[in-house]
Design a protein around this motif. Structure first.
Motif, mmCIF file in Angstrom:
data_model
loop_
_atom_site.group_PDB
_atom_site.id
_atom_site.type_symbol
_atom_site.label_atom_id
_atom_site.label_comp_id
_atom_site.label_asym_id
_atom_site.label_seq_id
_atom_site.Cartn_x
_atom_site.Cartn_y
_atom_site.Cartn_z
ATOM 1 N N ASN A 163 -54.796 26.668 -53.384
ATOM 2 C CA ASN A 163 -54.022 25.500 -53.781
ATOM 3 C C ASN A 163 -53.507 25.653 -55.205
ATOM 4 O O ASN A 163 -53.991 26.479 -55.973
ATOM 5 C CB ASN A 163 -54.907 24.255 -53.694
ATOM 6 C CG ASN A 163 -55.633 24.155 -52.365
ATOM 7 O OD1 ASN A 163 -55.012 24.047 -51.317
ATOM 8 N ND2 ASN A 163 -56.957 24.206 -52.399
ATOM 9 N N GLY A 164 -52.530 24.834 -55.556
ATOM 10 C CA GLY A 164 -52.031 24.884 -56.923
ATOM 11 C C GLY A 164 -53.100 24.509 -57.925
ATOM 12 O O GLY A 164 -53.332 25.197 -58.915
ATOM 13 N N ASN A 204 -45.650 26.257 -54.545
ATOM 14 C CA ASN A 204 -46.873 26.931 -54.091
ATOM 15 C C ASN A 204 -46.848 27.092 -52.569
ATOM 16 O O ASN A 204 -46.272 26.273 -51.858
ATOM 17 C CB ASN A 204 -48.092 26.098 -54.519
ATOM 18 C CG ASN A 204 -49.386 26.858 -54.379
ATOM 19 O OD1 ASN A 204 -49.493 27.995 -54.803
ATOM 20 N ND2 ASN A 204 -50.382 26.225 -53.774
ATOM 21 N N ASP A 205 -47.526 28.119 -52.052
ATOM 22 C CA ASP A 205 -47.550 28.362 -50.612
ATOM 23 C C ASP A 205 -48.727 27.700 -49.902
ATOM 24 O O ASP A 205 -48.911 27.907 -48.706
ATOM 25 C CB ASP A 205 -47.569 29.867 -50.319
ATOM 26 C CG ASP A 205 -46.176 30.480 -50.389
ATOM 27 O OD1 ASP A 205 -45.210 29.715 -50.573
ATOM 28 O OD2 ASP A 205 -46.058 31.714 -50.266
ATOM 29 N N GLY A 218 -50.461 21.445 -52.840
ATOM 30 C CA GLY A 218 -50.218 21.262 -54.262
ATOM 31 C C GLY A 218 -51.504 20.997 -55.011
ATOM 32 O O GLY A 218 -51.875 21.732 -55.932
ATOM 33 N N SER A 267 -46.146 17.244 -57.297
ATOM 34 C CA SER A 267 -46.284 18.303 -56.289
ATOM 35 C C SER A 267 -44.890 18.567 -55.736
ATOM 36 O O SER A 267 -44.385 17.819 -54.892
ATOM 37 C CB SER A 267 -47.244 17.843 -55.187
ATOM 38 O OG SER A 267 -47.450 18.849 -54.219
ATOM 39 N N ASN A 290 -43.736 22.434 -52.487
ATOM 40 C CA ASN A 290 -44.874 23.230 -52.027
ATOM 41 C C ASN A 290 -44.859 23.346 -50.508
ATOM 42 O O ASN A 290 -44.249 22.543 -49.806
ATOM 43 C CB ASN A 290 -46.177 22.611 -52.520
ATOM 44 C CG ASN A 290 -46.266 22.619 -54.029
ATOM 45 O OD1 ASN A 290 -45.962 23.626 -54.667
ATOM 46 N ND2 ASN A 290 -46.650 21.498 -54.628
ATOM 47 N N SER A 313 -43.286 23.154 -44.709
ATOM 48 C CA SER A 313 -43.905 22.072 -45.481
ATOM 49 C C SER A 313 -44.662 21.187 -44.499
ATOM 50 O O SER A 313 -44.145 20.830 -43.438
ATOM 51 C CB SER A 313 -42.842 21.251 -46.217
ATOM 52 O OG SER A 313 -42.318 21.973 -47.292
#
Length: 266
Positions: free
Chosen positions: A4-5, A25-26, A29, A44, A47, A76
């Protein structure tokens, strides 16, 4: 694998978390695994998985969250996923029940299920509660999924709604599912009744006062629009080191863009 972020594991109220952005981010968030940490001014942005996610009994106070997913991007996932305990541990003495005021949650508008993803605005499972107030939720292909898992009706997120541990009050819903309370409630009759109860202050609107295109999002509400004029829940008075700021608007933004000057989404 939980990349996670920002991942918070058992973080308590002694840690101050505010003005944090996770961009592109993959995975999720932000994710909380237990703890009691409070947060404010979280962004966020674009992401891939859930914008926000919690588990293991996290209980924190939160204000001013914004999430924007990439428009039309099927990978997403949910606006947020709320897990109450973990791995079916329904009888845990503490289940997640954060409080979130002044959130703007903007989905990808996708409705497919590529790679097993779904596009619920919110997902509650494993006994998770939560309090979502004074917020804008828009642009999700599916509504709010409140899971009614075994083994006991008294130990699941559906029962948290009945017990008042899961609340949705004074929110604006726009372009979520089919734009009806039936669609937003994802087939849960009790949630549909709840959303239609005028005392809870939820409103469906096709003109939410904010907007987005494929290349730009505008989060500051237009003058005299619904976020600036709608009724609001009173702010909580808590005693755990967190103070809710006066906010005479619905969603994460009034007339000031607090992303300016420090974020990639500036």
């Amino acid at each position: 694998n939980e990349i996670n972020g920002l991942t918070m594991g058992g973080v308590g109220t002694g840690t101050k978390i505010h003005h944090i952005e996770v961009y592109g981010n993959d995975d999720d968030g932000f994710e909380w695994f237990g703890g009691t940490v409070n947060t404010s001014y979280l962004a966020s942005i674009l992401n891939q998985d859930d914008a926000f996610d919690w588990d293991f009994g996290w209980r924190g106070e939160n204000q001013f969250w914004v999430a924007v997913q990439e428009q039309g991007f099927d990978l997403s996932n949910r606006g947020f996923e709320g897990d109450g305990t973990h791995n079916g541990n329904y009888t845990a003495p503490i289940f997640s029940m954060p409080r979130i005021f002044n959130m703007t949650l903007i989905g990808s508008t996708a409705s497919g299920t590529a790679n097993g993803t779904d596009h619920h605005a919110m997902f509650f499972t494993e006994n998770s509660g939560g309090h979502i107030h004074n917020s804008i939720i828009m642009g999700f292909g599916q509504g709010v999924n409140i899971v009614n898992d075994p083994p006991s009706p008294a130990e699941n997120s559906r029962s948290r709604l009945a017990a008042g541990d899961l609340t949705f009050k004074h929110n604006i819903w726009s372009n979520v599912a089919d734009g009806t309370t039936a669609g937003i409630s994802f087939g849960h009759a009790a949630l549909q009744t709840y959303l239609e109860d005028a005392d809870n202050g939820n409103e469906i609107s096709t003109t939410p006062g904010i907007g987005l295109t494929a290349s730009q999002f505008t989060l500051i509400p237009a003058a005299a629009s619904l976020p600036l004029t709608k009724s609001r829940s009173p702010l909580p008075d808590v005693n755990n080191g967190f103070t809710y700021e006066t906010a005479d608007f619905i969603g994460a933004f009034g007339t000031t863009n607090w992303l300016k000057g420090w974020s990639a989404a500036d």
